[in-house]
Design a protein around this motif. Structure first.
Motif, PDB file in Angstrom:
ATOM      1  N   TYR A   1      31.439  62.201 -14.620  1.00 37.52           N
ATOM      2  CA  TYR A   1      30.812  63.278 -13.842  1.00 37.52           C
ATOM      3  C   TYR A   1      31.235  63.179 -12.367  1.00 37.52           C
ATOM      4  O   TYR A   1      31.687  64.156 -11.766  1.00 37.52           O
ATOM      5  CB  TYR A   1      29.297  63.170 -13.984  1.00 37.52           C
ATOM      6  N   VAL A   2      31.094  61.984 -11.814  1.00 39.27           N
ATOM      7  CA  VAL A   2      31.464  61.771 -10.407  1.00 39.27           C
ATOM      8  C   VAL A   2      32.970  61.963 -10.220  1.00 39.27           C
ATOM      9  O   VAL A   2      33.418  62.588  -9.248  1.00 39.27           O
ATOM     10  CB  VAL A   2      31.032  60.361  -9.953  1.00 39.27           C
ATOM     11  N   SER A   3      33.758  61.450 -11.161  1.00 40.10           N
ATOM     12  CA  SER A   3      35.216  61.575 -11.062  1.00 40.10           C
ATOM     13  C   SER A   3      35.653  63.034 -11.106  1.00 40.10           C
ATOM     14  O   SER A   3      36.599  63.436 -10.413  1.00 40.10           O
ATOM     15  CB  SER A   3      35.881  60.806 -12.203  1.00 40.10           C
ATOM     16  N   GLY A   4      34.957  63.833 -11.940  1.00 38.17           N
ATOM     17  CA  GLY A   4      35.301  65.253 -12.033  1.00 38.17           C
ATOM     18  C   GLY A   4      35.110  65.965 -10.709  1.00 38.17           C
ATOM     19  O   GLY A   4      35.994  66.718 -10.265  1.00 38.17           O
ATOM     20  N   TRP A   5      33.972  65.734 -10.043  1.00 43.14           N
ATOM     21  CA  TRP A   5      33.746  66.383  -8.763  1.00 43.14           C
ATOM     22  C   TRP A   5      34.642  65.814  -7.668  1.00 43.14           C
ATOM     23  O   TRP A   5      35.065  66.549  -6.759  1.00 43.14           O
ATOM     24  CB  TRP A   5      32.267  66.275  -8.372  1.00 43.14           C
ATOM     25  N   ALA A   6      34.969  64.515  -7.777  1.00 44.11           N
ATOM     26  CA  ALA A   6      35.933  63.940  -6.815  1.00 44.11           C
ATOM     27  C   ALA A   6      37.294  64.586  -6.992  1.00 44.11           C
ATOM     28  O   ALA A   6      38.016  64.850  -6.015  1.00 44.11           O
ATOM     29  CB  ALA A   6      36.033  62.429  -7.031  1.00 44.11           C
ATOM     30  N   ALA A   7      37.654  64.897  -8.252  1.00 46.24           N
ATOM     31  CA  ALA A   7      38.935  65.556  -8.523  1.00 46.24           C
ATOM     32  C   ALA A   7      38.963  66.960  -7.935  1.00 46.24           C
ATOM     33  O   ALA A   7      40.016  67.416  -7.453  1.00 46.24           O
ATOM     34  CB  ALA A   7      39.192  65.604 -10.021  1.00 46.24           C
TER      35      ALA A   7
END
Length: 347
Positions: free
Chosen positions: A50-56
């Motif tokens: 979830y966090v990685s998706g928004w960081a992307a």
């Protein structure tokens, strides 16, 4: 089975002793015990994605590649929804407060009103596929039986004629429907903790829109929302559609005993570990409905015990492949809409 089929309880099963015997077998196998290690790992992985998706989204920035990230986040949102489902059933934590807190956090992460969904889902579990009692077969947009088709008016009457062909396209709206239904439920005074749910919903939507408009141009932000929410809806619908659609519909006084009510209205989906992950264990729908607080990783082991028990009772235990489950669901929808296709068009 026809969507207009009905289920009648076995006279010998009225006491519920068949389910009691099954429960003892399941308990003896230790399948109702919590799985803290499994859920710690699963929550960590999903939260990391979830966090990685928004960081992307932030890293990709002003690029149409952000739509690929939107598709990725649609799957992640689906996995968060499945975690919220497990938490609501107390599969993760035994205590109610811990279950509610974790469920609300997960629900807030995807813009879902936890109180609304829990109430709706609890009523579904109590009376699956019952026309008057299961909110999942309300004819609000689609009709699930020929009786509903004959009584349909407005949009269900218009859509019902060709609903089998429209089903998957309509799933693109399911993510939006989740948000709208959650917001509408806040007007219901009987909804528990509706102020808290309202704050969490508002915070989610405000943060979601703010982040997208901050990181992306307006046109690209709109495209991101469309891809993200439409694919999220398709994923959610694809997870839940195989479970009961196309199985017998109950109505009126049809009230089989608990075991038969859950088994005869549910369908399992065959598959390996990848299917378990993609469908969140809900491919073992029969076992989940019989033992809703059973941790999802235990459902596969429970399947052998439940299937053998049903065989001993001469009780239909329906299990198909994933594609076949969709085919049966669509065939049932097509059959349910038959009265509308054959109805005389007014001149």
């Amino acid at each position: 089975m026809s969507s207009d089929s009905t289920v009648h309880p076995s006279p010998s099963a009225a006491s519920g002793s068949d389910f009691a015997r099954l429960s003892k077998k399941i308990a003896a196998a230790g399948l109702l015990e919590r799985r803290p290690g499994y859920y710690a790992l699963r929550i960590t992985v999903v939260a990391g994605l979830y966090v990685s998706g928004w960081a992307a989204v932030a890293l990709v920035g002003d690029s149409w590649w952000s739509l690929a990230v939107a598709a990725f986040l649609a799957v992640v949102f689906g996995q968060v929804a499945l975690l919220a489902h497990d938490a609501a059933h107390r599969q993760v934590f035994r205590r109610r407060r811990a279950s509610e807190v974790s469920g609300r956090i997960a629900g807030a992460g995807i813009g879902m009103g936890y109180g609304w969904w829990q109430d709706k889902h609890t009523r579904h579990h109590a009376n699956p596929n019952h026309e008057e009692l299961d909110p999942d077969v309300d004819p609000d947009l689609l009709v699930w039986s020929q009786d509903q088709a004959r009584a349909a008016k407005g949009l269900p009457r218009l859509i019902g004629r060709w609903q089998a062909f429209l089903f998957f396209p309509l799933l693109t709206l399911e993510g939006f429907n989740l948000h709208v239904s959650s917001a509408k439920a806040l007007t219901n005074p009987s909804l528990k903790h509706r102020a808290l749910d309202g704050v969490l919903l508002f915070a989610h939507f405000a943060l979601y829109v703010t982040v997208l408009l901050w990181l992306l141009p307006p046109g690209m932000a709109i495209a991101f929302v469309a891809v993200h929410q439409c694919l999220f809806g398709v994923y959610l619908g694809s997870v839940f559609a195989p479970n009961h659609k196309g199985m017998p519909i109950l109505k009126g006084a049809d009230r089989p005993d608990f075991l038969r009510r859950q088994v005869l209205t549910s369908r399992n989906v065959r598959g390996g570990r990848f299917t378990d992950i993609a469908l969140g264990g809900l491919n073992h729908q029969i076992e989940h409905h019989l033992f809703p607080s059973m941790p999802s990783p235990n459902l596969r082991r429970a399947r052998t015990i439940v299937r053998r028990h049903c065989q001993e009772l001469g009780l239909d235990y329906v299990e198909t492949g994933l594609i076949t489950s969709y085919r049966l669901a669509l065939a049932s929808l097509h059959q349910a809409g038959a009265p509308l296709r054959h109805a005389r068009v007014p001149t």
